[in-house]
Design an enzyme around this catalytic site. Structure first.
Site, PDB file in Angstrom:
ATOM      1  N   ARG A   1       0.840  -1.216   0.000  1.00 35.16           N
ATOM      2  CA  ARG A   1       0.000   0.000   0.000  1.00 35.16           C
ATOM      3  C   ARG A   1       0.869   1.259   0.000  1.00 35.16           C
ATOM      4  O   ARG A   1       0.566   2.259   0.622  1.00 35.16           O
ATOM      5  CB  ARG A   1      -0.969   0.009   1.189  1.00 35.16           C
ATOM      6  CG  ARG A   1      -1.850  -1.238   1.345  1.00 35.16           C
ATOM      7  CD  ARG A   1      -2.452  -1.729   0.031  1.00 35.16           C
ATOM      8  NE  ARG A   1      -3.383  -2.845   0.212  1.00 35.16           N
ATOM      9  CZ  ARG A   1      -3.220  -4.059  -0.346  1.00 35.16           C
ATOM     10  NH1 ARG A   1      -2.151  -4.324  -1.101  1.00 35.16           N
ATOM     11  NH2 ARG A   1      -4.133  -4.985  -0.162  1.00 35.16           N
TER      12      ARG A   1
ATOM     13  N   LEU B   1       3.990   5.610   7.179  1.00 35.69           N
ATOM     14  CA  LEU B   1       5.225   4.966   7.646  1.00 35.69           C
ATOM     15  C   LEU B   1       5.154   3.450   7.510  1.00 35.69           C
ATOM     16  O   LEU B   1       4.136   2.838   7.862  1.00 35.69           O
ATOM     17  CB  LEU B   1       5.412   5.323   9.131  1.00 35.69           C
ATOM     18  CG  LEU B   1       6.567   4.664   9.877  1.00 35.69           C
ATOM     19  CD1 LEU B   1       7.895   5.208   9.387  1.00 35.69           C
ATOM     20  CD2 LEU B   1       6.423   4.905  11.380  1.00 35.69           C
TER      21      LEU B   1
ATOM     22  N   LEU C   1       5.345   0.371   8.949  1.00 37.07           N
ATOM     23  CA  LEU C   1       5.351   0.018  10.372  1.00 37.07           C
ATOM     24  C   LEU C   1       6.270  -1.161  10.665  1.00 37.07           C
ATOM     25  O   LEU C   1       6.718  -1.325  11.801  1.00 37.07           O
ATOM     26  CB  LEU C   1       3.912  -0.277  10.827  1.00 37.07           C
ATOM     27  CG  LEU C   1       2.970   0.941  10.733  1.00 37.07           C
ATOM     28  CD1 LEU C   1       1.513   0.528  10.961  1.00 37.07           C
ATOM     29  CD2 LEU C   1       3.363   2.026  11.736  1.00 37.07           C
TER      30      LEU C   1
ATOM     31  N   GLY D   1       2.063   9.353   7.061  1.00 35.55           N
ATOM     32  CA  GLY D   1       3.078   9.959   6.195  1.00 35.55           C
ATOM     33  C   GLY D   1       2.573  10.218   4.782  1.00 35.55           C
ATOM     34  O   GLY D   1       3.093  11.094   4.087  1.00 35.55           O
TER      35      GLY D   1
ATOM     36  N   GLU E   1       1.262  13.497   4.972  1.00 41.08           N
ATOM     37  CA  GLU E   1       2.377  14.449   5.097  1.00 41.08           C
ATOM     38  C   GLU E   1       3.006  14.744   3.727  1.00 41.08           C
ATOM     39  O   GLU E   1       3.359  15.883   3.441  1.00 41.08           O
ATOM     40  CB  GLU E   1       3.428  13.912   6.081  1.00 41.08           C
ATOM     41  CG  GLU E   1       2.883  13.839   7.506  1.00 41.08           C
ATOM     42  CD  GLU E   1       3.926  13.384   8.511  1.00 41.08           C
ATOM     43  OE1 GLU E   1       4.416  12.248   8.383  1.00 41.08           O
ATOM     44  OE2 GLU E   1       4.261  14.165   9.417  1.00 41.08           O
TER      45      GLU E   1
ATOM     46  N   GLU F   1      -1.343   7.942  13.579  1.00 41.86           N
ATOM     47  CA  GLU F   1      -0.250   8.057  14.559  1.00 41.86           C
ATOM     48  C   GLU F   1      -0.805   8.035  15.990  1.00 41.86           C
ATOM     49  O   GLU F   1      -0.229   7.414  16.886  1.00 41.86           O
ATOM     50  CB  GLU F   1       0.530   9.361  14.356  1.00 41.86           C
ATOM     51  CG  GLU F   1       1.426   9.383  13.140  1.00 41.86           C
ATOM     52  CD  GLU F   1       0.717   9.836  11.866  1.00 41.86           C
ATOM     53  OE1 GLU F   1      -0.542   9.803  11.826  1.00 41.86           O
ATOM     54  OE2 GLU F   1       1.414  10.205  10.913  1.00 41.86           O
TER      55      GLU F   1
ATOM     56  N   ARG G   1      -1.486   4.620  17.005  1.00 42.45           N
ATOM     57  CA  ARG G   1      -0.297   3.755  17.046  1.00 42.45           C
ATOM     58  C   ARG G   1       0.672   4.162  18.167  1.00 42.45           C
ATOM     59  O   ARG G   1       1.754   3.597  18.288  1.00 42.45           O
ATOM     60  CB  ARG G   1       0.466   3.798  15.719  1.00 42.45           C
ATOM     61  CG  ARG G   1      -0.390   3.582  14.491  1.00 42.45           C
ATOM     62  CD  ARG G   1      -0.484   2.134  14.063  1.00 42.45           C
ATOM     63  NE  ARG G   1      -1.303   2.008  12.864  1.00 42.45           N
ATOM     64  CZ  ARG G   1      -2.469   1.367  12.800  1.00 42.45           C
ATOM     65  NH1 ARG G   1      -2.955   0.758  13.858  1.00 42.45           N
ATOM     66  NH2 ARG G   1      -3.160   1.321  11.672  1.00 42.45           N
TER      67      ARG G   1
ATOM     68  N   GLY H   1       5.974  12.789  12.051  1.00 41.86           N
ATOM     69  CA  GLY H   1       7.412  13.089  12.031  1.00 41.86           C
ATOM     70  C   GLY H   1       7.895  13.524  10.663  1.00 41.86           C
ATOM     71  O   GLY H   1       9.082  13.701  10.444  1.00 41.86           O
TER      72      GLY H   1
HETATM   73  C1  1HE Z   1       1.794  -2.079   5.643  1.00 38.68           C
HETATM   74  C2  1HE Z   1       1.334  -0.755   5.901  1.00 38.68           C
HETATM   75  C3  1HE Z   1       2.189   0.113   6.637  1.00 38.68           C
HETATM   76  C4  1HE Z   1      -0.183  -1.812   4.794  1.00 38.68           C
HETATM   77  N1  1HE Z   1       3.374  -0.367   7.037  1.00 38.68           N
HETATM   78  N2  1HE Z   1       2.990  -2.484   6.056  1.00 38.68           N
HETATM   79  N3  1HE Z   1       0.051   3.763   8.858  1.00 38.68           N
HETATM   80  C5  1HE Z   1      -1.038   3.106   9.287  1.00 38.68           C
HETATM   81  O1  1HE Z   1      -1.286   2.974  10.448  1.00 38.68           O
HETATM   82  C6  1HE Z   1      -1.905   2.509   8.194  1.00 38.68           C
HETATM   83  C7  1HE Z   1      -1.779   1.000   8.203  1.00 38.68           C
HETATM   84  N4  1HE Z   1      -2.426   0.381   7.070  1.00 38.68           N
HETATM   85  C8  1HE Z   1      -3.769   0.229   6.944  1.00 38.68           C
HETATM   86  O2  1HE Z   1      -4.544   0.739   7.744  1.00 38.68           O
HETATM   87  C9  1HE Z   1      -4.261  -0.547   5.772  1.00 38.68           C
HETATM   88  O3  1HE Z   1      -3.214  -1.389   5.311  1.00 38.68           O
HETATM   89  C10 1HE Z   1      -4.763   0.306   4.581  1.00 38.68           C
HETATM   90  C11 1HE Z   1      -6.081   0.966   4.982  1.00 38.68           C
HETATM   91  C12 1HE Z   1      -3.756   1.365   4.162  1.00 38.68           C
HETATM   92  C13 1HE Z   1      -5.002  -0.609   3.341  1.00 38.68           C
HETATM   93  O4  1HE Z   1      -5.849  -1.689   3.685  1.00 38.68           O
HETATM   94  P1  1HE Z   1      -5.919  -2.967   2.726  1.00 38.68           P
HETATM   95  O5  1HE Z   1      -6.983  -3.868   3.280  1.00 38.68           O
HETATM   96  O6  1HE Z   1      -6.053  -2.532   1.305  1.00 38.68           O
HETATM   97  O7  1HE Z   1      -4.474  -3.677   2.813  1.00 38.68           O
HETATM   98  P2  1HE Z   1      -3.855  -4.577   3.993  1.00 38.68           P
HETATM   99  O8  1HE Z   1      -4.316  -5.992   3.812  1.00 38.68           O
HETATM  100  O9  1HE Z   1      -4.070  -3.968   5.328  1.00 38.68           O
HETATM  101  O10 1HE Z   1      -2.296  -4.462   3.688  1.00 38.68           O
HETATM  102  C14 1HE Z   1      -1.694  -5.139   2.597  1.00 38.68           C
HETATM  103  C15 1HE Z   1      -0.256  -5.407   2.984  1.00 38.68           C
HETATM  104  O11 1HE Z   1       0.406  -4.142   3.166  1.00 38.68           O
HETATM  105  C16 1HE Z   1      -0.130  -6.117   4.319  1.00 38.68           C
HETATM  106  O12 1HE Z   1       1.068  -6.875   4.274  1.00 38.68           O
HETATM  107  P3  1HE Z   1       1.062  -8.462   3.942  1.00 38.68           P
HETATM  108  O13 1HE Z   1       2.500  -8.843   3.996  1.00 38.68           O
HETATM  109  O14 1HE Z   1       0.202  -9.079   5.020  1.00 38.68           O
HETATM  110  O15 1HE Z   1       0.432  -8.597   2.581  1.00 38.68           O
HETATM  111  C17 1HE Z   1       0.051  -4.990   5.300  1.00 38.68           C
HETATM  112  O16 1HE Z   1       0.733  -5.389   6.489  1.00 38.68           O
HETATM  113  C18 1HE Z   1       0.932  -4.055   4.488  1.00 38.68           C
HETATM  114  N5  1HE Z   1       0.835  -2.685   4.956  1.00 38.68           N
HETATM  115  N6  1HE Z   1       0.100  -0.631   5.376  1.00 38.68           N
HETATM  116  C19 1HE Z   1       3.759  -1.626   6.749  1.00 38.68           C
HETATM  117  N7  1HE Z   1       1.835   1.373   6.910  1.00 38.68           N
HETATM  118  C20 1HE Z   1       7.326   9.304  10.677  1.00 38.68           C
HETATM  119  S1  1HE Z   1       5.815   9.913  11.137  1.00 38.68           S
HETATM  120  C21 1HE Z   1       4.595   9.184  10.154  1.00 38.68           C
HETATM  121  C22 1HE Z   1       3.938   8.093  10.911  1.00 38.68           C
HETATM  122  C23 1HE Z   1       2.906   7.388  10.122  1.00 38.68           C
HETATM  123  O17 1HE Z   1       2.828   7.453   8.915  1.00 38.68           O
HETATM  124  S2  1HE Z   1       1.830   6.470  11.059  1.00 38.68           S
HETATM  125  C24 1HE Z   1       0.731   5.766   9.930  1.00 38.68           C
HETATM  126  C25 1HE Z   1       1.043   4.318   9.719  1.00 38.68           C
END
Ligand code: 1HE
Length: 270
Positions: free
Chosen positions: A38, A76, A78, A121, A124, A144, A147, A152
């Protein structure tokens, strides 16, 4: 459908394997290309974004940034959020700042085409761009808060300037997610289009942006946000300097003469 034909860009940009980059005339399209994750922002992806923006070909006058797959960007990566000591956490955030500053304060304006998740991010990055287009599928969140972390990547500086501190506070404390219409009303995006039409709109906007005099584009990108952060007195002084620099370029003189001689378009209702 856009009539622009994008072709791969050779050289350094072609080596950036987490991005898909193409150019059509003065418009560069940069796509985040980790759809299986994603478009999560791994360190590698953030560094490639930075490299791309500091190595834009001379012929590029505007950039469109979008995400491959069903989402713009899930923020980010994660899986890389290992326990960092305080200094490396600061350096990690500063690495993001450098990359996103290269977007906001680069050489040319950037249009973000947003669909699906635009979170953390991802939001961002969008906030560092000059223009934002959202289609019906776009939704905006700052997980964030949930979590246990904080923004950042410049979010605390840029996002309140778009939507206000109160709305960002709400998103972070309650996990509130804005849909595309809410984001439009809140000021997060400037253009709203139907599902799947974001790229065509974004490219059309970039083509218009690319037709501006380079000094005007530079002044808008670099002076406006800085003036907004200055006191009114300093802002007015900066404005005078910028206005004098822009209006004395040969390109501005040509454009002013073209209007006076009836060769340039009038301002018309859209
Ligand atoms: C990921 C990430 C990720 C997906 N890091 N691996 N961001 C978040 O808290 C958002 C986290 N992600 C989600 O809420 C959802 O994945 C989505 C709404 C974006 C998409 O949902 P979906 O159903 O289309 O996909 P999925 O099944 O959740 O994810 C598909 C794969 O992508 C899956 O990995 P797989 O190995 O099991 O196939 C997920 O683990 C992976 N994946 N999002 C790592 N973010 C420095 S400051 C900034 C801080 C931030 O940005 S915090 C926000 C973090």
């Amino acid at each position: 459908m856009t009539s622009a034909v994008f072709t791969p860009v050779p050289g350094l940009l072609a080596t950036l394997d987490l991005l898909a980059i193409g150019q059509a005339g003065p418009v560069l399209h940069l796509q985040l290309n980790r759809p299986a994750k994603r478009n999560a922002l791994s360190d590698g992806l953030v560094q490639q974004i930075h490299s791309a923006f500091v190595n834009l070909p001379e012929t590029v006058k505007a950039v469109v940034i979008s995400g491959a797959g069903d989402h713009f960007c899930s923020g980010l990566d994660l899986s890389e959020l290992v326990e960092r000591d305080i200094q490396s956490a600061i350096l990690h955030s500063r690495m993001w700042h450098a990359a996103f500053d290269a977007i906001q304060f680069g050489r040319v304006p950037v249009v973000a085409v947003l669909h699906g998740a635009v979170v953390g991010g991802g939001l961002e990055i969008a906030a560092a761009c000059q223009l934002r287009v959202a289609d019906d599928t776009a939704y905006f969140g700052l997980p964030e808060g949930q979590r246990g972390i904080f923004v950042g990547g410049g979010g605390s500086v840029r996002i309140p300037r778009l939507m206000g501190v109160a709305r960002m506070t709400d998103m972070m404390l309650t996990g509130r997610v804005y849909d595309a219409d809410e984001a439009d009303r809140a000021g997060l995006v400037q253009y709203r289009v139907a599902a799947g039409e974001g790229l065509v709109k974004g490219i059309a906007l970039a083509q218009k942006v690319a037709a501006n005099a380079p000094m005007t584009a530079f002044a808008v990108m670099h002076a406006l946000p800085r003036i907004a952060a200055q006191s009114p007195g300093e802002g007015l002084f900066t404005e005078s300097l910028m206005a004098a620099a822009a209006s004395s370029t040969p390109e501005a003189q040509d454009r002013l003469r073209a209007f006076l001689e009836g060769r340039a378009g009038k301002v018309v209702k859209s």
